[in-house]
Design a protein around this motif. Structure first.
Motif, PDB file in Angstrom:
ATOM      1  N   GLN A 143       0.822  -1.201   0.000  1.00 50.63           N
ATOM      2  CA  GLN A 143       0.000   0.000   0.000  1.00 50.63           C
ATOM      3  C   GLN A 143       0.866   1.265   0.000  1.00 50.63           C
ATOM      4  N   PHE A 144       1.982   1.220   0.697  1.00 46.02           N
ATOM      5  CA  PHE A 144       2.892   2.370   0.720  1.00 46.02           C
ATOM      6  C   PHE A 144       3.362   2.710  -0.690  1.00 46.02           C
ATOM      7  N   ASP A 145       3.728   1.702  -1.464  1.00 50.20           N
ATOM      8  CA  ASP A 145       4.205   1.956  -2.826  1.00 50.20           C
ATOM      9  C   ASP A 145       3.100   2.539  -3.705  1.00 50.20           C
ATOM     10  N   ILE A 146       1.867   2.091  -3.496  1.00 52.04           N
ATOM     11  CA  ILE A 146       0.735   2.661  -4.239  1.00 52.04           C
ATOM     12  C   ILE A 146       0.557   4.131  -3.871  1.00 52.04           C
ATOM     13  N   ILE A 147       0.694   4.437  -2.594  1.00 55.31           N
ATOM     14  CA  ILE A 147       0.584   5.822  -2.129  1.00 55.31           C
ATOM     15  C   ILE A 147       1.672   6.685  -2.763  1.00 55.31           C
ATOM     16  N   VAL A 148       2.895   6.187  -2.795  1.00 53.66           N
ATOM     17  CA  VAL A 148       4.009   6.933  -3.385  1.00 53.66           C
ATOM     18  C   VAL A 148       3.696   7.296  -4.834  1.00 53.66           C
ATOM     19  N   ASP A 149       3.256   6.328  -5.607  1.00 57.49           N
ATOM     20  CA  ASP A 149       2.946   6.594  -7.021  1.00 57.49           C
ATOM     21  C   ASP A 149       1.822   7.620  -7.151  1.00 57.49           C
ATOM     22  N   VAL A 209       0.842   9.984  -4.952  1.00 59.18           N
ATOM     23  CA  VAL A 209       1.248  11.316  -4.485  1.00 59.18           C
ATOM     24  C   VAL A 209       2.142  12.006  -5.513  1.00 59.18           C
ATOM     25  N   ILE A 210       3.090  11.269  -6.074  1.00 60.49           N
ATOM     26  CA  ILE A 210       3.991  11.861  -7.064  1.00 60.49           C
ATOM     27  C   ILE A 210       3.228  12.256  -8.325  1.00 60.49           C
ATOM     28  N   SER A 211       2.398  11.356  -8.829  1.00 57.81           N
ATOM     29  CA  SER A 211       1.696  11.601 -10.089  1.00 57.81           C
ATOM     30  C   SER A 211       0.626  12.678  -9.964  1.00 57.81           C
ATOM     31  N   ASN A 212      -0.157  12.625  -8.866  1.00 60.94           N
ATOM     32  CA  ASN A 212      -1.309  13.513  -8.740  1.00 60.94           C
ATOM     33  C   ASN A 212      -0.994  14.867  -8.112  1.00 60.94           C
ATOM     34  N   TYR A 213       0.087  14.935  -7.331  1.00 56.51           N
ATOM     35  CA  TYR A 213       0.312  16.159  -6.558  1.00 56.51           C
ATOM     36  C   TYR A 213       1.695  16.779  -6.763  1.00 56.51           C
ATOM     37  N   PHE A 214       2.752  15.993  -6.613  1.00 54.89           N
ATOM     38  CA  PHE A 214       4.094  16.567  -6.759  1.00 54.89           C
ATOM     39  C   PHE A 214       4.266  17.270  -8.096  1.00 54.89           C
ATOM     40  N   LYS A 215       3.637  16.751  -9.144  1.00 49.39           N
ATOM     41  CA  LYS A 215       3.824  17.301 -10.483  1.00 49.39           C
ATOM     42  C   LYS A 215       2.989  18.557 -10.738  1.00 49.39           C
ATOM     43  N   LEU A 254      11.072   4.581   2.731  1.00 50.82           N
ATOM     44  CA  LEU A 254      11.292   6.008   2.527  1.00 50.82           C
ATOM     45  C   LEU A 254      12.399   6.262   1.502  1.00 50.82           C
ATOM     46  N   ASP A 255      13.400   5.394   1.473  1.00 48.44           N
ATOM     47  CA  ASP A 255      14.434   5.513   0.435  1.00 48.44           C
ATOM     48  C   ASP A 255      13.829   5.272  -0.950  1.00 48.44           C
ATOM     49  N   TYR A 256      12.906   4.336  -1.017  1.00 50.35           N
ATOM     50  CA  TYR A 256      12.201   4.085  -2.282  1.00 50.35           C
ATOM     51  C   TYR A 256      11.395   5.319  -2.694  1.00 50.35           C
ATOM     52  N   PHE A 257      10.748   5.963  -1.744  1.00 49.96           N
ATOM     53  CA  PHE A 257       9.991   7.184  -2.000  1.00 49.96           C
ATOM     54  C   PHE A 257      10.916   8.257  -2.589  1.00 49.96           C
ATOM     55  N   ARG A 258      12.098   8.417  -2.013  1.00 55.33           N
ATOM     56  CA  ARG A 258      13.065   9.387  -2.535  1.00 55.33           C
ATOM     57  C   ARG A 258      13.479   9.026  -3.961  1.00 55.33           C
ATOM     58  N   GLN A 259      13.769   7.755  -4.168  1.00 59.72           N
ATOM     59  CA  GLN A 259      14.206   7.293  -5.491  1.00 59.72           C
ATOM     60  C   GLN A 259      13.143   7.591  -6.544  1.00 59.72           C
ATOM     61  N   LYS A 260      11.887   7.280  -6.242  1.00 54.77           N
ATOM     62  CA  LYS A 260      10.801   7.507  -7.203  1.00 54.77           C
ATOM     63  C   LYS A 260      10.586   9.000  -7.448  1.00 54.77           C
ATOM     64  N   THR A 261      10.808   9.816  -6.417  1.00 55.22           N
ATOM     65  CA  THR A 261      10.679  11.267  -6.579  1.00 55.22           C
ATOM     66  C   THR A 261      11.763  11.799  -7.512  1.00 55.22           C
TER      67      THR A 261
END
Length: 395
Positions: free
Chosen positions: A171-177, A179-185, A220-227
């Motif tokens: 679920q964390f990985d789904i959240i990361v994707d 958040v990055i796709s819908n908001y960070f951009k 969290l390292d994965y979150f950074r990497q995907k960002t």
């Protein structure tokens, strides 16, 4: 003589315009502060909480029905604008325009994920993003706490859980994707040195759900990497400082984690702030006693942590609309007293050369907790005017 008089008038006009220009520059300088108000997105229809709020207006239902619990208890709180639908772009436009006019230039949205799906997201997606047109910055605070009967005024128990705030790695990985796709951009997503800011409310809950500190660090390292892969220089993790931030964690090979600063450093957090003073001092009694005790803690936070601490100001506190019994609450809060703490926060930021100059406020609209900048029938725009008095307009 007439020629001299014309020259004198022209000179006077130039001096006047120069003075106006200088004043304008000073106002621009004041707007260098990031005044970030937490936003509680519970004032629209959320199908998943209809069993709690059958009138389909979210927590407005309990605000309308609130009653005093004792003599001189100021309930209900009545919004000057009426009971707006924050998922409606027209209603959200009023909030954005007013916030900017009075110096609030950033919303920090409480963001939720329960039972493998987002919760209360329509406020951001249907309201804010459709109305904003990149006028105002925003970022997310993942409010990853359990959803308990605390939200159910008709249930006298406050310790049973409707939805669990913990998530596993899938679920964390789904959240990361998401958040990055819908908001960070989004161009208006708030960034520090180009890095999107993402705030986490309960670090304890994150660690428990992911299976311990090492697995949490990996996540969290994965979150950074995907960002970074999404085109950003990095991820700016921000923590909420309160009891849900552990002071020690076990099972970290070779690392003696013995303080909250050690914990945050281990996971790679870059800053922290508070959500509200209720997390620092018992919210019961006089506003200035409560405020003095809370803001006097800032120096300790500065000395205790190696990452940047951004000061928080809280408007007031009264969560009684959520309870069938009388809970402790703050009294004697006024816009003038609130302004005193805004000045204290500005001075703290300036004296400690904090960059960027971020000050967080609880809250834009915590009506159910009695802590809001939005105008009501008692003070009108008084609390917003206090913000503008200290920091100027964001427009």
């Amino acid at each position: 003589m007439k020629h001299f008089s014309q020259i004198f008038i022209l000179f006077t006009a130039i001096v006047f315009l120069s003075s106006c220009s200088e004043n304008k520059k000073q106002n621009v300088k004041e707007s260098d502060y990031t005044i970030a108000a937490f936003y509680w997105p519970a004032y629209h229809y959320e199908p998943r909480s209809e069993f709690l709020f059958p009138e389909k207006t979210g927590e407005w239902e309990i605000i309308r029905n609130a009653v005093p619990k004792e003599e001189r208890h100021q309930q209900p709180k009545v919004p000057l604008w009426g009971y707006l639908d924050e998922a409606n772009p027209k209603d959200m436009d009023l909030k954005i325009s007013t916030a900017l006019e009075y110096g609030v230039n950033t919303f920090i949205f409480d963001w939720y994920w329960f039972e493998k799906a987002p919760f209360l997201e329509s406020c951001i997606n249907d309201g804010f993003l459709k109305a904003n047109n990149d006028r105002m910055n925003f970022y997310l605070m993942w409010a990853n706490h359990d959803a308990t009967t605390y939200w159910d005024v008709n249930n006298p128990r406050v310790d049973s859980v409707y939805w669990d705030g913990e998530v596993d790695r899938e679920q964390f990985d789904i959240i990361v994707d998401r958040v990055i796709s819908n908001y960070f951009k989004e161009p208006s997503y708030f960034k520090i040195d180009g890095e999107p800011v993402f705030c986490i409310y309960e670090l304890n809950t994150l660690i428990n759900g992911l299976g311990g500190p090492e697995k949490t660090k990996e996540a969290l390292d994965y979150f950074r990497q995907k960002t970074v892969e999404a085109g950003f220089p990095g991820l700016h993790l921000q923590s909420i400082l309160w009891e849900a931030l552990p002071s020690t964690i076990e099972g970290v090979p070779g690392d003696p984690i013995k303080s909250q600063d050690d914990v945050l450093s281990y996971f790679g957090f870059k800053s922290l702030t508070n959500y509200c003073w209720a997390h620092l001092q018992n919210p019961d009694g006089d506003y200035e006693v409560w405020g003095d005790a809370s803001t006097d803690m800032w120096g300790g936070f500065r000395d205790q942590f190696s990452m940047t601490y951004y000061p928080n100001i809280t408007v007031s506190w009264d969560a009684n609309p959520r309870f069938p019994f009388k809970a402790g609450y703050i009294n004697n809060s006024t816009p003038q007293k609130f302004e005193k703490y805004l000045i204290k926060a500005r001075n703290y930021v300036d004296e400690n050369a904090i960059k960027p100059k971020i000050i967080t406020i609880n809250a834009w609209n915590e009506w159910s907790e009695g802590s809001y900048l939005e105008p009501d029938i008692t003070w009108g725009y008084g609390y917003l005017e206090a913000v503008r008095n200290v920091f100027g307009s964001a427009n």
